[in-house]
Enzyme design. Structure first.
Site, PDB file in Angstrom:
ATOM      1  CG  ASP A 241      -1.891  -1.141   1.234  1.00  0.00           C
ATOM      2  OD1 ASP A 241      -2.564  -1.329   0.224  1.00  0.00           O
ATOM      3  OD2 ASP A 241      -1.968  -1.866   2.245  1.00  0.00           O
ATOM      4  CD  GLU A 242       5.868   2.872   3.328  1.00  0.00           C
ATOM      5  OE1 GLU A 242       5.571   1.989   4.151  1.00  0.00           O
ATOM      6  OE2 GLU A 242       6.869   3.584   3.427  1.00  0.00           O
ATOM      7  NE  ARG A 243       7.946  -1.496  -1.247  1.00  0.00           N
ATOM      8  CZ  ARG A 243       8.385  -2.685  -0.895  1.00  0.00           C
ATOM      9  NH1 ARG A 243       7.986  -3.764  -1.530  1.00  0.00           N
ATOM     10  NH2 ARG A 243       9.236  -2.801   0.104  1.00  0.00           N
TER      11      ARG A 243
END
Ligand SMILES: Cc1cc2nc3c(=O)[nH]c(=O)nc-3n(C[C@H](O)[C@H](O)[C@H](O)COP(=O)(O)OP(=O)(O)OC[C@H]3O[C@@H](n4cnc5c(N)ncnc54)[C@H](O)[C@@H]3O)c2cc1C
Length: 382
Positions: A241-243
């Site tokens: 999700d962060e990427r």
């Protein structure tokens, strides 16, 4: 892949939020080296910026991932990256595992106040001796009846000095390697928890980044997110999700930096004509704009595929690598083409260059992305 009028409406809402609630204050927050998360986050919640994809019963919006794309693209256009980074942590880095794997009780107690912006949250994986190599973390939780007793330290934690609770990855057994880790919610008012220090950084000044110390911190075992021992695997999903979101916001931020540079070159004159009259400058900007546009389209395709249920982990790795490299090129160009003003703190370009440098390092450095990509291609097998 098509944006609807609802997407466009939401885009306008986020753009207005950035214009009214972030940009007028960033100079002050940058100087203070912190933005007031407890004041800003309820306003983020008001526009539905937290929990876009989460269930409504836990304070979410029940929308699909393409709305997260819109949110991050517009946050990426803010005048400083610090506040958007703090918001992104809460929206897409510290809470997805809780929503995906947490118990009903845990979600009611911790997710709802975060989604309402009353609680500020962090995700704590990195440690002084382990960043890229997550399997190297040492912070240990030992079981004592119905409690975990946690000892160790965490490093580089965004929102760390303001957080009410932290999604923390710790070791819960002595298995070592990728085994025996768990994600535990640690309320920061628990005795034994302290902020060791705030880290002075090259950029993102308005985002507080803390080293955290845990000395016999007792939290209930029921604060474990999902399965005991599956923390590493759960965190790897959360990293995806962060990427994705880093790529969405940074690609748009790079596009805006180039647009602002064009505006400057139109008015700045040298050798009797505006600087934009130089073909060399125009071509270099146009080339990087083309790269941004291609990445933005790639991001959008990835978001719509993800919303449709496809596995986009490889695409997310490609995008994170590309955006890390591209922002470095863009930052160098915008400083150069502003001349002395590019190097002056009073101008946005210097801040952009400082802020954007983290993109190639945080959330998995470029080389970590390359490591993953070589594995996809089987190149890591002799
Ligand atoms: C401003 C900021 C905010 C952050 N926020 C958070 C947060 O909220 N929560 C959190 O948990 N962490 C956070 N981090 C930590 C961040 O995720 C780590 O800094 C990052 O993962 C890199 O880890 P490291 O700093 O330990 O670098 P190291 O692991 O020591 O790596 C140093 C460099 O070595 C190279 N390298 C590493 N591994 C390999 C390899 N296998 N092959 C080739 N080269 C390699 C890369 O160039 C890398 O940059 C933040 C960091 C910063 C600077």
């Amino acid at each position: 892949m098509q944006f609807t009028p609802e997407h466009e409406q939401f885009r306008k809402v986020v753009a207005t939020f950035v214009e009214n609630e972030i940009n007028p204050y960033v100079d002050k927050w940058e100087k203070a080296k912190i933005f007031p998360a407890h004041e800003l986050f309820p306003k983020v919640a008001e526009i539905g910026g937290f929990g876009l994809e989460y269930d409504e019963e836990y304070g979410g919006q029940g929308a699909d991932h393409t709305y997260t794309l819109v949110l991050m693209e517009e946050l990426g256009r803010a005048d400083a990256a610090g506040p958007p980074m703090g918001i992104s942590v809460q929206a897409t880095m510290s809470t997805p595992a809780l929503h995906r794997f947490g118990s009903d009780e845990l979600k009611r107690k911790y997710l709802i106040p975060a989604m309402e912006g009353r609680d500020v949250t962090s995700v704590a994986v990195s440690e002084p001796d382990a960043g890229s190599d997550v399997a190297g973390i040492k912070t240990r939780a030992r079981r004592d009846g119905d409690h975990w007793v946690i000892n160790g330290s965490k490093m580089w934690i965004t929102n760390g000095s303001q957080a009410d609770w932290i999604c923390m990855l710790v070791r819960t057994s002595d298995e070592g390697g990728f085994q025996g880790m768990s994600q535990i919610i640690v309320p920061t008012d628990t005795p034994g928890f302290s902020v060791g220090r705030l880290i002075e950084k090259m950029g993102n000044w308005s985002s507080d980044t803390a080293e955290l110390v845990l000395q016999d911190v007792r939290v209930p075992v029921s604060n474990t997110i999902g399965e005991v021992g599956r923390g590493f695997q759960q965190q790897m999903v959360q990293f995806q999700d962060e990427r994705l979101t880093v790529s969405y916001s940074a690609a748009m931020g790079a596009r805006r930096a180039l647009e602002r540079t064009v505006e400057y070159l139109r008015v700045r004159e040298a050798f009797g004509r505006p600087l934009i009259a130089n073909q060399y400058l125009r071509y270099n900007i146009a080339e990087l704009m083309a790269e941004c546009d291609i990445l933005i389209e790639y991001n959008r395709s990835m978001a719509f595929r993800y919303a449709a249920g496809e596995d986009v982990s490889r695409m997310a790795t490609n995008a994170k690598l590309k955006v890390g490299k591209l922002t470095r090129q863009v930052a160098d160009l915008v400083v150069q083409y502003h001349g002395g003003m590019g190097y002056a703190e009073e101008n946005w370009a210097a801040r952009y260059a400082r802020d954007s440098r983290i993109i190639a390092i945080g959330g998995g450095a470029d080389e970590v992305m390359l490591r993953v990509l070589t594995a996809y291609e089987g190149m890591d097998r002799r």
